[in-house]
Design a protein around this motif. Sequence first.
Motif, PDB file in Angstrom:
ATOM      1  N   LEU A 150       0.651  -1.166   0.174  1.00 23.57           N
ATOM      2  CA  LEU A 150      -0.022  -0.052   0.044  1.00 23.57           C
ATOM      3  C   LEU A 150       0.828   1.294  -0.056  1.00 23.57           C
ATOM      4  CD1 LEU A 150      -3.083  -0.298   2.442  1.00 23.57           C
ATOM      5  CD2 LEU A 150      -3.187   0.133  -0.176  1.00 23.57           C
ATOM      6  N   SER A 151       1.968   1.247   0.689  1.00 19.71           N
ATOM      7  CA  SER A 151       2.802   2.413   0.854  1.00 19.71           C
ATOM      8  C   SER A 151       3.543   2.567  -0.368  1.00 19.71           C
ATOM      9  CB  SER A 151       3.885   2.312   2.149  1.00 19.71           C
ATOM     10  OG  SER A 151       3.246   2.016   3.229  1.00 19.71           O
ATOM     11  N   GLY A 152       3.946   1.657  -1.174  1.00 18.52           N
ATOM     12  CA  GLY A 152       4.357   1.858  -2.415  1.00 18.52           C
ATOM     13  C   GLY A 152       3.498   2.619  -3.426  1.00 18.52           C
ATOM     14  N   VAL A 153       2.230   2.067  -3.436  1.00 21.00           N
ATOM     15  CA  VAL A 153       1.426   2.357  -4.438  1.00 21.00           C
ATOM     16  C   VAL A 153       0.691   3.728  -4.135  1.00 21.00           C
ATOM     17  CG1 VAL A 153      -0.898   1.888  -5.530  1.00 21.00           C
ATOM     18  CG2 VAL A 153       0.778   0.077  -5.243  1.00 21.00           C
ATOM     19  N   LEU A 154       0.504   4.013  -2.828  1.00 23.80           N
ATOM     20  CA  LEU A 154      -0.282   5.425  -2.498  1.00 23.80           C
ATOM     21  C   LEU A 154       0.797   6.498  -1.843  1.00 23.80           C
ATOM     22  CD1 LEU A 154      -3.627   3.724  -1.035  1.00 23.80           C
ATOM     23  CD2 LEU A 154      -3.092   4.749  -3.059  1.00 23.80           C
ATOM     24  N   LYS A 155       1.991   5.989  -1.270  1.00 22.17           N
ATOM     25  CA  LYS A 155       2.828   6.972  -0.659  1.00 22.17           C
ATOM     26  C   LYS A 155       4.274   6.824  -1.309  1.00 22.17           C
ATOM     27  CE  LYS A 155       0.585   7.037   3.980  1.00 22.17           C
ATOM     28  NZ  LYS A 155       0.880   6.979   5.340  1.00 22.17           N
ATOM     29  N   PRO A 200      -1.598   6.417 -10.648  1.00 26.44           N
ATOM     30  CA  PRO A 200      -2.995   6.246 -10.055  1.00 26.44           C
ATOM     31  C   PRO A 200      -3.973   5.090 -10.331  1.00 26.44           C
ATOM     32  CG  PRO A 200      -2.305   8.628 -10.750  1.00 26.44           C
ATOM     33  CD  PRO A 200      -1.482   7.534 -11.387  1.00 26.44           C
ATOM     34  N   VAL A 201      -4.510   4.673  -9.245  1.00 23.09           N
ATOM     35  CA  VAL A 201      -5.650   3.696  -9.497  1.00 23.09           C
ATOM     36  C   VAL A 201      -7.132   4.389  -8.981  1.00 23.09           C
ATOM     37  CG1 VAL A 201      -4.236   1.737  -9.031  1.00 23.09           C
ATOM     38  CG2 VAL A 201      -5.393   2.669  -7.039  1.00 23.09           C
ATOM     39  N   GLU A 251      -5.599   6.189   7.172  1.00 27.67           N
ATOM     40  CA  GLU A 251      -4.186   6.283   7.156  1.00 27.67           C
ATOM     41  C   GLU A 251      -3.536   6.537   5.675  1.00 27.67           C
ATOM     42  OE1 GLU A 251      -0.302   5.786   8.453  1.00 27.67           O
ATOM     43  OE2 GLU A 251      -2.102   5.754   9.604  1.00 27.67           O
ATOM     44  N   PHE A 252      -4.398   6.221   4.344  1.00 23.22           N
ATOM     45  CA  PHE A 252      -3.763   6.505   3.465  1.00 23.22           C
ATOM     46  C   PHE A 252      -4.536   7.878   2.818  1.00 23.22           C
ATOM     47  CE2 PHE A 252      -2.077   2.628   4.314  1.00 23.22           C
ATOM     48  CZ  PHE A 252      -0.894   2.492   3.959  1.00 23.22           C
ATOM     49  N   ASP A 253      -5.746   8.109   3.448  1.00 24.10           N
ATOM     50  CA  ASP A 253      -6.453   9.425   2.820  1.00 24.10           C
ATOM     51  C   ASP A 253      -6.637   9.570   1.442  1.00 24.10           C
ATOM     52  OD1 ASP A 253      -7.830  11.533   3.398  1.00 24.10           O
ATOM     53  OD2 ASP A 253      -6.148  12.784   3.425  1.00 24.10           O
ATOM     54  N   SER A 254      -6.848   8.478   0.775  1.00 27.04           N
ATOM     55  CA  SER A 254      -6.975   8.399  -0.923  1.00 27.04           C
ATOM     56  C   SER A 254      -8.334   8.711  -1.342  1.00 27.04           C
ATOM     57  CB  SER A 254      -6.481   6.919  -1.266  1.00 27.04           C
ATOM     58  OG  SER A 254      -7.750   6.046  -0.971  1.00 27.04           O
ATOM     59  N   GLY A 255      -9.389   8.596  -0.244  1.00 24.97           N
ATOM     60  CA  GLY A 255     -10.746   8.958  -0.832  1.00 24.97           C
ATOM     61  C   GLY A 255     -11.193   7.779  -1.727  1.00 24.97           C
ATOM     62  N   LEU A 256     -10.534   6.785  -2.212  1.00 30.24           N
ATOM     63  CA  LEU A 256     -10.787   5.788  -3.229  1.00 30.24           C
ATOM     64  C   LEU A 256     -11.669   4.899  -2.763  1.00 30.24           C
ATOM     65  CD1 LEU A 256      -7.039   4.790  -4.427  1.00 30.24           C
ATOM     66  CD2 LEU A 256      -8.940   6.203  -5.703  1.00 30.24           C
ATOM     67  N   PRO A 257     -12.913   4.383  -3.594  1.00 28.93           N
ATOM     68  CA  PRO A 257     -13.631   3.245  -3.247  1.00 28.93           C
ATOM     69  C   PRO A 257     -12.762   2.121  -2.836  1.00 28.93           C
ATOM     70  CG  PRO A 257     -14.189   4.290  -5.339  1.00 28.93           C
ATOM     71  CD  PRO A 257     -13.063   4.846  -5.003  1.00 28.93           C
ATOM     72  N   ILE A 258     -13.372   1.217  -1.814  1.00 35.00           N
ATOM     73  CA  ILE A 258     -12.484   0.124  -1.400  1.00 35.00           C
ATOM     74  C   ILE A 258     -13.792  -1.058  -1.612  1.00 35.00           C
ATOM     75  CG2 ILE A 258     -11.597  -1.310   0.383  1.00 35.00           C
ATOM     76  CD1 ILE A 258     -10.994   1.602   1.823  1.00 35.00           C
ATOM     77  N   TYR A 259     -13.089  -2.124  -2.306  1.00 33.44           N
ATOM     78  CA  TYR A 259     -14.084  -3.559  -2.437  1.00 33.44           C
ATOM     79  C   TYR A 259     -13.293  -4.456  -1.417  1.00 33.44           C
ATOM     80  CZ  TYR A 259     -16.249  -1.571  -6.611  1.00 33.44           C
ATOM     81  OH  TYR A 259     -16.896  -0.807  -7.500  1.00 33.44           O
ATOM     82  N   VAL A 260     -14.205  -5.201  -0.690  1.00 28.20           N
ATOM     83  CA  VAL A 260     -13.703  -6.363  -0.279  1.00 28.20           C
ATOM     84  C   VAL A 260     -13.482  -7.445  -1.488  1.00 28.20           C
ATOM     85  CG1 VAL A 260     -13.924  -8.222   1.496  1.00 28.20           C
ATOM     86  CG2 VAL A 260     -14.434  -5.822   1.834  1.00 28.20           C
ATOM     87  N   THR A 261     -12.257  -7.586  -2.050  1.00 28.65           N
ATOM     88  CA  THR A 261     -12.214  -8.681  -3.409  1.00 28.65           C
ATOM     89  C   THR A 261     -12.123 -10.049  -2.899  1.00 28.65           C
ATOM     90  OG1 THR A 261      -9.945  -7.617  -3.147  1.00 28.65           O
ATOM     91  CG2 THR A 261     -11.350  -6.848  -5.158  1.00 28.65           C
TER      92      THR A 261
END
Length: 444
Positions: free
Chosen positions: A254-259, A288-289, A344-354
């Motif tokens: 997560l840190s790599g992709v978002l931070k 960005p995703v 923690e990552f404050d992305s505002g992105l939708p989250i799916y339980v995949t």
Amino acid sequence: MSSLTFARSAFPDGFTFGAATSAYQIEGHAHGGAGPTHWDSFAATPGNVVRAEDGARACDHYHRWESDLDLIRDAGFDSYRFSTSWARVLPEGRGAPNPEGLDFYDRLVDGMLERGIKPFATLYHWELPQPLADLGGWRNRDIADWFADFTTLIMGRIGDRVHAAAPINEPWCVGWLSHFMGLHAPGLRDIRATARAMHHVLLAHGRSIQAMRALGMDNLGAVMNFEYPFPADDSPEAAQAARTYDGYYNRWFLSGVLKKGYPADVLAGLGPHMPTGWQDDFDTIATPVDWLGVNYYTCKRIAPRPDQPWPHLEEVPGPLPKTAMDWEIYPDGLHHFLTWIHREFDSGLPIYVTENGMASYDELQDGAVPDPARIDYLNSHLGAVQRAIADGVPVAGYFIWSLMDNYEWALGYEKRFGLVHVDFDTLERTPKASWHALAKALRA
């Protein structure tokens, strides 16, 4: 029969319910011109897989996909999270494509759309073409470009019709489980290989997202797995061990992709083994995703092992009720990760339980398969999702692992995660009580 304690109306408008599978686990890799994978080699090596079982036949989804899609439709699911096999599309990993493989995924996606099912595609779920493994696989930086080329090929064929897509399922399994613990192909126990794989899997993720954007695709995500680490006791050493486990399992990817960076506490162990120039790759990794996918099953108890090399820890048994995988059942962990990622990552992105689900000891009894433990599991974990939504987390959907019993990797065919029972001798499908309970709840 046990029932689910929710109806569709208990979730926000547009909330997606789906089931998930992966290619190698269900398709039958011996069919349709697919090339050899490192999983075939891993399974052919004594001691790696229960009874040396492989995915050559699996559930024969390659030939039975139409009736399998009917099971998804008839359960009332909105979406199907499936994966493509790199070796089915490109038997050598590069070069000439296999027309039968491309045609299969073409038919599969059209079949979903004909049934009103939204296709959620995952490009890679662990079956690396053996010729690429021979070149170093995930240790080789070139894999990012190979994977981008595969992405362009397969999504050039089906990307205009998939509802959503993600490059790689569970980078932790691709990197750590497979190269440090040696429990998945290629079965290495090598910290240097691990550091490279942990980085290159994210570089490949970023290059794949870029390749899909270049095709004009959107609704692209990242799918990662999470485990809640409890310190095994109250000591500072156990707390540190659990924090380290959290670092390489939950925070690294997560840190790599978002931070655009990796956790310092994990670099303390992996840093000396990282590939040259890794620090320069984050603009690609952090392409960005549009959404994040959370795969969650269990918690772990982590004890310190100062006598061992980094990460100086081991897993020990815990007290909670367990699934047939011997995994503790801890729905609060799902609530934790949904809220923690959002905060923690404050992305505002939708989250799916995949992915979320359990293996249980399911047996056919008079033409039915009672699985009350799975229904309880779904009730408690969907309750955790509802709590996260009430806490303001933009949870957009929930996918159950798995649609049907299948090839459970190194554990062969004996761990049953499915909503649908599969007789691995006759391949007959029998919907379990949980499938019927879901069908009732989703239509209510």
